[in-house]
Design a protein around this motif. Structure first.
Motif, PDB file in Angstrom:
ATOM      1  N   LEU A  55       0.818  -1.211   0.000  1.00 52.97           N
ATOM      2  CA  LEU A  55       0.000   0.000   0.000  1.00 52.97           C
ATOM      3  C   LEU A  55       0.853   1.262   0.000  1.00 52.97           C
ATOM      4  O   LEU A  55       0.360   2.348  -0.302  1.00 52.97           O
ATOM      5  N   ARG A  56       2.142   1.118   0.311  1.00 53.92           N
ATOM      6  CA  ARG A  56       3.060   2.266   0.292  1.00 53.92           C
ATOM      7  C   ARG A  56       3.997   2.226  -0.919  1.00 53.92           C
ATOM      8  O   ARG A  56       4.855   3.086  -1.059  1.00 53.92           O
ATOM      9  N   ALA A  57       3.832   1.221  -1.768  1.00 56.50           N
ATOM     10  CA  ALA A  57       4.703   1.092  -2.942  1.00 56.50           C
ATOM     11  C   ALA A  57       4.522   2.294  -3.856  1.00 56.50           C
ATOM     12  O   ALA A  57       3.409   2.772  -4.064  1.00 56.50           O
ATOM     13  N   LYS A  58       5.628   2.759  -4.381  1.00 56.72           N
ATOM     14  CA  LYS A  58       5.610   3.954  -5.225  1.00 56.72           C
ATOM     15  C   LYS A  58       5.621   3.636  -6.714  1.00 56.72           C
ATOM     16  O   LYS A  58       5.298   4.480  -7.518  1.00 56.72           O
ATOM     17  N   ASP A  59       6.026   2.403  -7.055  1.00 57.49           N
ATOM     18  CA  ASP A  59       6.117   2.070  -8.470  1.00 57.49           C
ATOM     19  C   ASP A  59       6.037   0.556  -8.669  1.00 57.49           C
ATOM     20  O   ASP A  59       5.987  -0.212  -7.716  1.00 57.49           O
ATOM     21  N   VAL A  60       6.036   0.160  -9.939  1.00 55.15           N
ATOM     22  CA  VAL A  60       5.913  -1.257 -10.286  1.00 55.15           C
ATOM     23  C   VAL A  60       7.117  -2.048  -9.774  1.00 55.15           C
ATOM     24  O   VAL A  60       6.970  -3.190  -9.339  1.00 55.15           O
ATOM     25  N   LYS A  61       8.301  -1.470  -9.806  1.00 53.22           N
ATOM     26  CA  LYS A  61       9.492  -2.170  -9.315  1.00 53.22           C
ATOM     27  C   LYS A  61       9.334  -2.510  -7.830  1.00 53.22           C
ATOM     28  O   LYS A  61       9.680  -3.613  -7.406  1.00 53.22           O
ATOM     29  N   ILE A  66       8.009  -6.755  -3.649  1.00 48.24           N
ATOM     30  CA  ILE A  66       7.059  -7.255  -2.647  1.00 48.24           C
ATOM     31  C   ILE A  66       6.517  -8.613  -3.066  1.00 48.24           C
ATOM     32  O   ILE A  66       6.447  -9.547  -2.258  1.00 48.24           O
ATOM     33  N   ALA A  67       6.157  -8.752  -4.345  1.00 44.25           N
ATOM     34  CA  ALA A  67       5.648 -10.032  -4.849  1.00 44.25           C
ATOM     35  C   ALA A  67       6.705 -11.124  -4.672  1.00 44.25           C
ATOM     36  O   ALA A  67       6.383 -12.251  -4.272  1.00 44.25           O
ATOM     37  N   LEU A  68       7.961 -10.791  -4.946  1.00 43.71           N
ATOM     38  CA  LEU A  68       9.032 -11.777  -4.760  1.00 43.71           C
ATOM     39  C   LEU A  68       9.218 -12.133  -3.296  1.00 43.71           C
ATOM     40  O   LEU A  68       9.416 -13.306  -2.955  1.00 43.71           O
ATOM     41  N   ARG A  69       9.136 -11.153  -2.414  1.00 37.67           N
ATOM     42  CA  ARG A  69       9.290 -11.445  -0.975  1.00 37.67           C
ATOM     43  C   ARG A  69       8.162 -12.342  -0.468  1.00 37.67           C
ATOM     44  O   ARG A  69       8.386 -13.212   0.391  1.00 37.67           O
ATOM     45  N   ILE A  70       6.969 -12.141  -0.976  1.00 36.92           N
ATOM     46  CA  ILE A  70       5.842 -13.005  -0.600  1.00 36.92           C
ATOM     47  C   ILE A  70       6.132 -14.435  -1.065  1.00 36.92           C
ATOM     48  O   ILE A  70       5.912 -15.402  -0.327  1.00 36.92           O
ATOM     49  N   ALA A  71       6.656 -14.570  -2.279  1.00 39.40           N
ATOM     50  CA  ALA A  71       6.985 -15.899  -2.809  1.00 39.40           C
ATOM     51  C   ALA A  71       8.124 -16.543  -2.017  1.00 39.40           C
ATOM     52  O   ALA A  71       8.086 -17.748  -1.738  1.00 39.40           O
ATOM     53  N   ALA A 116      16.484 -13.731  -7.616  1.00 37.21           N
ATOM     54  CA  ALA A 116      15.612 -12.877  -8.442  1.00 37.21           C
ATOM     55  C   ALA A 116      15.504 -11.484  -7.836  1.00 37.21           C
ATOM     56  O   ALA A 116      15.527 -10.480  -8.558  1.00 37.21           O
ATOM     57  N   LEU A 117      15.402 -11.418  -6.514  1.00 33.47           N
ATOM     58  CA  LEU A 117      15.378 -10.110  -5.841  1.00 33.47           C
ATOM     59  C   LEU A 117      16.661  -9.326  -6.110  1.00 33.47           C
ATOM     60  O   LEU A 117      16.615  -8.121  -6.359  1.00 33.47           O
ATOM     61  N   GLY A 118      17.790 -10.005  -6.059  1.00 33.18           N
ATOM     62  CA  GLY A 118      19.060  -9.350  -6.346  1.00 33.18           C
ATOM     63  C   GLY A 118      19.119  -8.842  -7.777  1.00 33.18           C
ATOM     64  O   GLY A 118      19.568  -7.717  -8.036  1.00 33.18           O
ATOM     65  N   SER A 119      18.650  -9.650  -8.702  1.00 35.56           N
ATOM     66  CA  SER A 119      18.626  -9.229 -10.104  1.00 35.56           C
ATOM     67  C   SER A 119      17.672  -8.060 -10.306  1.00 35.56           C
ATOM     68  O   SER A 119      17.971  -7.135 -11.070  1.00 35.56           O
ATOM     69  N   LEU A 120      16.554  -8.087  -9.612  1.00 35.52           N
ATOM     70  CA  LEU A 120      15.595  -6.978  -9.692  1.00 35.52           C
ATOM     71  C   LEU A 120      16.236  -5.691  -9.182  1.00 35.52           C
ATOM     72  O   LEU A 120      16.114  -4.641  -9.813  1.00 35.52           O
ATOM     73  N   ALA A 121      16.932  -5.776  -8.077  1.00 42.09           N
ATOM     74  CA  ALA A 121      17.588  -4.592  -7.507  1.00 42.09           C
ATOM     75  C   ALA A 121      18.613  -4.005  -8.481  1.00 42.09           C
ATOM     76  O   ALA A 121      18.809  -2.787  -8.525  1.00 42.09           O
ATOM     77  N   GLN A 122      19.247  -4.871  -9.256  1.00 43.51           N
ATOM     78  CA  GLN A 122      20.237  -4.415 -10.238  1.00 43.51           C
ATOM     79  C   GLN A 122      19.592  -4.053 -11.576  1.00 43.51           C
ATOM     80  O   GLN A 122      20.298  -3.777 -12.543  1.00 43.51           O
ATOM     81  N   GLU A 123      18.265  -4.120 -11.598  1.00 47.54           N
ATOM     82  CA  GLU A 123      17.474  -3.837 -12.805  1.00 47.54           C
ATOM     83  C   GLU A 123      17.823  -4.783 -13.950  1.00 47.54           C
ATOM     84  O   GLU A 123      17.747  -4.426 -15.122  1.00 47.54           O
ATOM     85  N   ASN A 124      18.181  -5.998 -13.602  1.00 43.63           N
ATOM     86  CA  ASN A 124      18.444  -7.036 -14.581  1.00 43.63           C
ATOM     87  C   ASN A 124      17.207  -7.934 -14.611  1.00 43.63           C
ATOM     88  O   ASN A 124      17.186  -9.019 -14.019  1.00 43.63           O
ATOM     89  N   TYR A 125      16.188  -7.450 -15.297  1.00 42.36           N
ATOM     90  CA  TYR A 125      14.872  -8.079 -15.254  1.00 42.36           C
ATOM     91  C   TYR A 125      14.843  -9.442 -15.939  1.00 42.36           C
ATOM     92  O   TYR A 125      14.108 -10.331 -15.508  1.00 42.36           O
ATOM     93  N   ASP A 126      15.651  -9.623 -16.984  1.00 40.95           N
ATOM     94  CA  ASP A 126      15.687 -10.927 -17.643  1.00 40.95           C
ATOM     95  C   ASP A 126      16.189 -12.007 -16.690  1.00 40.95           C
ATOM     96  O   ASP A 126      15.612 -13.089 -16.604  1.00 40.95           O
ATOM     97  N   TYR A 127      17.267 -11.715 -15.965  1.00 43.74           N
ATOM     98  CA  TYR A 127      17.780 -12.687 -15.001  1.00 43.74           C
ATOM     99  C   TYR A 127      16.801 -12.908 -13.850  1.00 43.74           C
ATOM    100  O   TYR A 127      16.683 -14.032 -13.348  1.00 43.74           O
ATOM    101  N   ALA A 128      16.123 -11.870 -13.442  1.00 45.22           N
ATOM    102  CA  ALA A 128      15.112 -12.043 -12.388  1.00 45.22           C
ATOM    103  C   ALA A 128      14.065 -13.056 -12.845  1.00 45.22           C
ATOM    104  O   ALA A 128      13.693 -13.959 -12.080  1.00 45.22           O
ATOM    105  N   CYS A 129      13.639 -12.932 -14.085  1.00 37.58           N
ATOM    106  CA  CYS A 129      12.641 -13.872 -14.611  1.00 37.58           C
ATOM    107  C   CYS A 129      13.197 -15.287 -14.741  1.00 37.58           C
ATOM    108  O   CYS A 129      12.483 -16.260 -14.486  1.00 37.58           O
ATOM    109  N   VAL A 130      14.466 -15.414 -15.111  1.00 42.19           N
ATOM    110  CA  VAL A 130      15.103 -16.738 -15.183  1.00 42.19           C
ATOM    111  C   VAL A 130      15.105 -17.392 -13.803  1.00 42.19           C
ATOM    112  O   VAL A 130      14.779 -18.573 -13.661  1.00 42.19           O
ATOM    113  N   HIS A 131      15.441 -16.624 -12.785  1.00 44.13           N
ATOM    114  CA  HIS A 131      15.465 -17.165 -11.419  1.00 44.13           C
ATOM    115  C   HIS A 131      14.064 -17.562 -10.957  1.00 44.13           C
ATOM    116  O   HIS A 131      13.901 -18.570 -10.259  1.00 44.13           O
ATOM    117  N   ILE A 132      13.066 -16.787 -11.344  1.00 46.73           N
ATOM    118  CA  ILE A 132      11.688 -17.140 -10.992  1.00 46.73           C
ATOM    119  C   ILE A 132      11.309 -18.459 -11.657  1.00 46.73           C
ATOM    120  O   ILE A 132      10.696 -19.334 -11.035  1.00 46.73           O
TER     121      ILE A 132
END
Length: 181
Positions: A55-61, A66-71, A116-132
């Protein structure tokens, strides 16, 4: 009429804070907009709203993280659940072994999601998806292993439900991250 200007000045002071700061955006607008672009809107909204940080998230990232932390949390609790089933299994040794392997697979899934969280933080979205995707594969391996080691024995409904929930959480995280790049 001397009181008129002072009344106006007092009234202006009361209005100034509300004019200076814009009203906060509706907390669920970002969630709804983001989830409308996922494959399961209702699940996405429910999952994100289960975490007050969304509810306090400012953007899609931020919502992606948050979605990854829930997972990650679901993988962790499922690993612990499978470990307890392995420890307390009254069935054949094959069941204990299968549940022990499931616990390891869910630990691996959690680790993949942390990557995936680490890749997301580095804005490496392709690797984040691979890890998922790796996390999803680890989770689905559990059920397959159980059936191979225990022919004719039903996979416990509670484990199947946990597997399905993690798969859906991973799918939601994947869909949200896909909006970023």
């Amino acid at each position: 009429m001397a009181s008129s200007p002072s009344f106006f000045f007092f009234f202006l002071l009361l209005l100034t804070p509300s004019l200076a700061s814009p009203p906060p955006p509706p907390s669920s607008t970002l969630i709804q907009t983001t989830c409308s672009l996922t494959s399961n809107y209702d699940f996405c909204v429910a999952a994100l709203r289960s975490d007050p940080r969304s509810l306090r998230a400012k953007d899609v990232k931020s919502l992606s993280a948050i979605a990854l932390r829930i997972a990650v949390a679901k993988a962790k609790t499922t690993a612990a659940y499978a470990a307890s089933l392995a420890k307390n299994a009254t069935e054949a040794a094959a069941s204990r072994s299968a549940f022990g392997t499931c616990a390891e697979k869910y630990k691996n899934a959690g680790e993949a999601l942390r990557w995936a969280l680490g890749s997301l933080a580095q804005e490496n979205y392709d690797y984040a998806c691979v890890h998922i995707g790796a996390a999803q594969e680890y989770a689905s391996t559990c059920g397959r292993l159980f059936f191979r080691r225990n022919p004719g024995m039903a996979f416990p409904a509670a484990m199947a439900k946990r597997e399905d929930e993690l798969q859906r959480l991973c799918g939601t995280a994947f869909d949200i991250i896909s909006q970023l790049g």
